[in-house]
Design a protein around this motif. Structure first.
Motif, PDB file in Angstrom:
ATOM      1  N   GLU A   1      -2.900   0.513  -6.919  1.00 31.66           N
ATOM      2  CA  GLU A   1      -2.661   0.370  -5.625  1.00 31.66           C
ATOM      3  C   GLU A   1      -1.137   0.616  -5.313  1.00 31.66           C
ATOM      4  O   GLU A   1      -0.418   0.206  -5.701  1.00 31.66           O
ATOM      5  CB  GLU A   1      -2.975  -0.747  -4.939  1.00 31.66           C
ATOM      6  CG  GLU A   1      -4.482  -1.132  -5.134  1.00 31.66           C
ATOM      7  CD  GLU A   1      -5.384  -0.006  -4.396  1.00 31.66           C
ATOM      8  OE1 GLU A   1      -4.765   0.478  -3.326  1.00 31.66           O
ATOM      9  OE2 GLU A   1      -6.645   0.274  -4.720  1.00 31.66           O
ATOM     10  N   THR A   2      -1.087   1.770  -4.509  1.00 35.79           N
ATOM     11  CA  THR A   2       0.511   2.127  -3.837  1.00 35.79           C
ATOM     12  C   THR A   2       0.890   1.568  -2.532  1.00 35.79           C
ATOM     13  O   THR A   2       0.153   1.726  -1.684  1.00 35.79           O
ATOM     14  CB  THR A   2       0.867   3.703  -4.180  1.00 35.79           C
ATOM     15  OG1 THR A   2       0.550   4.238  -5.481  1.00 35.79           O
ATOM     16  CG2 THR A   2       2.295   4.014  -3.639  1.00 35.79           C
ATOM     17  N   THR A   3       1.869   0.821  -2.558  1.00 31.41           N
ATOM     18  CA  THR A   3       2.168   0.370  -1.222  1.00 31.41           C
ATOM     19  C   THR A   3       3.041   1.028  -0.537  1.00 31.41           C
ATOM     20  O   THR A   3       3.976   1.717  -0.916  1.00 31.41           O
ATOM     21  CB  THR A   3       2.978  -1.024  -1.443  1.00 31.41           C
ATOM     22  OG1 THR A   3       2.427  -1.976  -2.310  1.00 31.41           O
ATOM     23  CG2 THR A   3       3.632  -1.574  -0.099  1.00 31.41           C
ATOM     24  N   MET A   4       2.669   1.211   0.914  1.00 38.47           N
ATOM     25  CA  MET A   4       3.459   2.246   1.924  1.00 38.47           C
ATOM     26  C   MET A   4       3.363   1.251   3.271  1.00 38.47           C
ATOM     27  O   MET A   4       2.414   1.121   3.908  1.00 38.47           O
ATOM     28  CB  MET A   4       2.728   3.413   2.271  1.00 38.47           C
ATOM     29  CG  MET A   4       2.333   4.303   0.961  1.00 38.47           C
ATOM     30  SD  MET A   4       1.593   6.198   1.032  1.00 38.47           S
ATOM     31  CE  MET A   4       2.911   6.926   2.069  1.00 38.47           C
ATOM     32  N   ILE A   5       4.513   0.974   3.611  1.00 42.36           N
ATOM     33  CA  ILE A   5       4.762  -0.082   4.497  1.00 42.36           C
ATOM     34  C   ILE A   5       4.813   0.464   5.898  1.00 42.36           C
ATOM     35  O   ILE A   5       5.145   1.596   6.091  1.00 42.36           O
ATOM     36  CB  ILE A   5       6.070  -0.810   4.267  1.00 42.36           C
ATOM     37  CG1 ILE A   5       6.345  -2.024   4.900  1.00 42.36           C
ATOM     38  CG2 ILE A   5       7.394   0.344   4.723  1.00 42.36           C
ATOM     39  CD1 ILE A   5       7.387  -2.766   4.877  1.00 42.36           C
ATOM     40  N   GLU A   6       4.040  -0.355   6.724  1.00 39.67           N
ATOM     41  CA  GLU A   6       3.969   0.136   8.115  1.00 39.67           C
ATOM     42  C   GLU A   6       5.237   0.379   8.888  1.00 39.67           C
ATOM     43  O   GLU A   6       5.615   1.087   9.782  1.00 39.67           O
ATOM     44  CB  GLU A   6       2.720  -0.565   8.900  1.00 39.67           C
ATOM     45  CG  GLU A   6       1.239  -0.348   8.479  1.00 39.67           C
ATOM     46  CD  GLU A   6       0.921   0.992   8.605  1.00 39.67           C
ATOM     47  OE1 GLU A   6       0.957   1.675   9.685  1.00 39.67           O
ATOM     48  OE2 GLU A   6       0.767   1.827   7.782  1.00 39.67           O
ATOM     49  N   GLU A   7       6.039  -0.879   8.871  1.00 42.92           N
ATOM     50  CA  GLU A   7       7.331  -1.010   9.511  1.00 42.92           C
ATOM     51  C   GLU A   7       8.159  -1.850   8.508  1.00 42.92           C
ATOM     52  O   GLU A   7       8.074  -2.353   7.830  1.00 42.92           O
ATOM     53  CB  GLU A   7       7.007  -2.062  10.599  1.00 42.92           C
ATOM     54  CG  GLU A   7       8.172  -2.227  11.503  1.00 42.92           C
ATOM     55  CD  GLU A   7       8.015  -3.230  12.668  1.00 42.92           C
ATOM     56  OE1 GLU A   7       8.951  -3.484  13.460  1.00 42.92           O
ATOM     57  OE2 GLU A   7       6.929  -3.708  12.981  1.00 42.92           O
ATOM     58  N   ALA A   8       9.292  -0.902   8.675  1.00 39.90           N
ATOM     59  CA  ALA A   8      10.493  -1.182   7.637  1.00 39.90           C
ATOM     60  C   ALA A   8      10.889  -2.433   7.682  1.00 39.90           C
ATOM     61  O   ALA A   8      10.906  -3.062   8.744  1.00 39.90           O
ATOM     62  CB  ALA A   8      11.519  -0.186   7.839  1.00 39.90           C
ATOM     63  N   VAL A   9      11.096  -3.101   6.353  1.00 44.35           N
ATOM     64  CA  VAL A   9      11.662  -4.580   6.532  1.00 44.35           C
ATOM     65  C   VAL A   9      13.078  -4.464   7.263  1.00 44.35           C
ATOM     66  O   VAL A   9      13.923  -3.577   7.151  1.00 44.35           O
ATOM     67  CB  VAL A   9      12.005  -5.181   5.164  1.00 44.35           C
ATOM     68  CG1 VAL A   9      10.451  -5.208   4.586  1.00 44.35           C
ATOM     69  CG2 VAL A   9      12.940  -4.109   4.183  1.00 44.35           C
ATOM     70  N   LYS A  10      13.542  -5.720   8.011  1.00 44.61           N
ATOM     71  CA  LYS A  10      14.654  -5.762   8.557  1.00 44.61           C
ATOM     72  C   LYS A  10      15.503  -7.155   8.288  1.00 44.61           C
ATOM     73  O   LYS A  10      14.815  -7.974   7.884  1.00 44.61           O
ATOM     74  CB  LYS A  10      14.363  -5.877  10.314  1.00 44.61           C
ATOM     75  CG  LYS A  10      13.655  -4.583  10.815  1.00 44.61           C
ATOM     76  CD  LYS A  10      13.609  -4.800  12.358  1.00 44.61           C
ATOM     77  CE  LYS A  10      13.122  -3.649  13.017  1.00 44.61           C
ATOM     78  NZ  LYS A  10      11.669  -3.260  12.262  1.00 44.61           N
TER      79      LYS A  10
END
Length: 415
Positions: free
Chosen positions: A205-214
């Protein structure tokens, strides 16, 4: 017979591509989990004096470091491989794109996302500059992949696997949905590569983040006026600055308050070496209790105050890493380990430290985020406190919080 040993760790971008290439070429690799953040044995440091991963060791003792060299060596074991191209020009282009991804993309990408997840100290200008350099490099990739399906030729090569592994860190932390809409060619290519059987064999499983970490500044609580010692008050001014670099710049101008305690009989580095090089429960801990001097050192339980805000366990682990990085000025006076227990969105952070002297504050207040943790003094004469320390430093037992059991997930050692 094993082809050799590969030293690295799961999730490491430079390690995963080597596991994929080895599996694709049916190379029998003995994988040795080796994470520099968790300490390295003296034997490993002889293999790789720079104390980095990955490293390959052949059965005859031949050693190869540097990820590009190892990747090419693994791939070349299959004389019929297509991953190295059809011509010498193809091969040169493959090496070119691998070098570009390793030196131009990943180095800047790491400087961008690592402070955001607590892995490194945060400095706004440094992060913004790294982001700009990363996007400049990605623009080169985007322009190329707009007209080409793959990096070299009309089929997947080692350059694609290598670059996808390195760029995966971006998609995991900062290449969010909005970013992907601005770089459609790079996104299309990345999804193509990470859905190939050769990749899914090692990363299902490859992770693709929805909202960039801040970046989230560490929480600070008002400090009661009666509690701080005079030593702590001397260092109050620098902590008002939100720039993590500022306290580090001030450190050389004044002596650490614990320096006044003089040289202890138990040399901390002796214990750190014992812990790193020996089995924890069987050898290291018996040595510790034999040599521990309660008049020289105190033991402290560490609990994160905001467990209800923790999300992904790897991000919680990175939070610990950031805290440890900011304790650098007290390294000569501290040893400890902190761990994440539980699963995503249901975890806690706990640990135990040995501190020079009898108070925690002089050692921990060098870190701006120390107030996000609660420190409770342990009494090693109490069996329950002694057992708690041993469990925290051994990483093989769960913890119980409010009647609920949390299994060990990940941990870091400060030494």
């Amino acid at each position: 017979m094993s082809f050799g040993k590969l030293y690295g760790f799961q999730g490491n971008a430079r390690t995963m591509v080597l596991l994929a290439v080895a599996k694709e070429n049916n190379i029998d690799i003995e994988f040795v989990e080796t994470n520099p953040a968790q300490g390295l044995s003296a034997e490993y440091q002889k293999l790789n004096p720079l104390k980095r991963v990955p490293t390959f060791e052949a059965p005859n003792g031949w050693v190869l470091t540097e990820v590009i060299a190892i990747a090419i060596y693994f791939t070349s074991q299959n004389e019929k491989t297509t991953l190295l191209g059809k011509t010498k020009q193809d091969y040169a282009q493959i090496v070119r794109w691998m070098s570009f991804a390793n030196s131009e993309v990943l180095v800047n990408l790491g400087t961008w996302f690592r402070p955001l997840i607590g892995r490194d100290p945060y400095n706004k200008k440094t992060v913004e500059d790294a982001k700009a350099r990363t996007l400049e490099a990605i623009a080169v990739v985007e322009n190329h992949l707009t007209v080409c399906t793959y990096f070299v030729g009309e089929r997947i090569t080692l350059a694609d696997l290598f670059a996808a592994s390195l760029l995966s860190r971006g998609f995991q932390f900062v290449f969010d949905k909005e970013w992907r809409s601005q770089y459609p060619a790079t996104t299309r290519w990345f999804e193509t590569i990470t859905n190939q059987p050769v990749w899914k064999a090692v990363v299902p499983e490859t992770t693709m983040i929805e909202e960039a970490v801040k970046y989230t500044p560490p929480k600070k609580e008002p400090k009661p006026k009666a509690e701080p010692t005079p030593k702590a008050e001397k260092k109050a001014a620098p902590k008002d600055d939100d720039d993590d670099d500022e306290p580090r710049q001030e450190a050389p101008k004044q002596k650490h308050p614990l320096e006044a305690l003089g040289k202890p009989e138990l040399i901390l580095d002796d214990w750190k070496r014992k812990y790193s090089n020996e089995e924890t429960r069987e050898v290291a801990l018996p040595w510790f209790w034999e040599h521990y001097k309660p008049d020289e050192y105190s033991l402290w339980r560490v609990d994160y105050k905001y467990n209800d805000e923790l999300t992904m366990t790897f991000m919680s682990s990175n939070l610990i890493g950031g805290f440890f990085a900011r304790l650098e000025a007290s390294r000569k006076y501290l040893f400890g380990a902190c761990s994440v227990y539980g699963v995503a969105n249901d975890s806690v952070i706990q640990g135990v430290f040995m501190v020079r002297g009898q108070e925690a504050l002089p050692a921990f207040d060098v870190a701006p985020d120390y107030e996000s943790y609660e420190f409770t003094k342990l009494d090693p004469s109490k069996p329950e406190d002694k057992t708690y320390l041993e469990d925290q430093w051994s990483w093989d037992k769960p913890v119980e919080v409010n009647g609920k059991t949390y299994e060990w997930a990940d941990g870091k050692v400060f030494k």
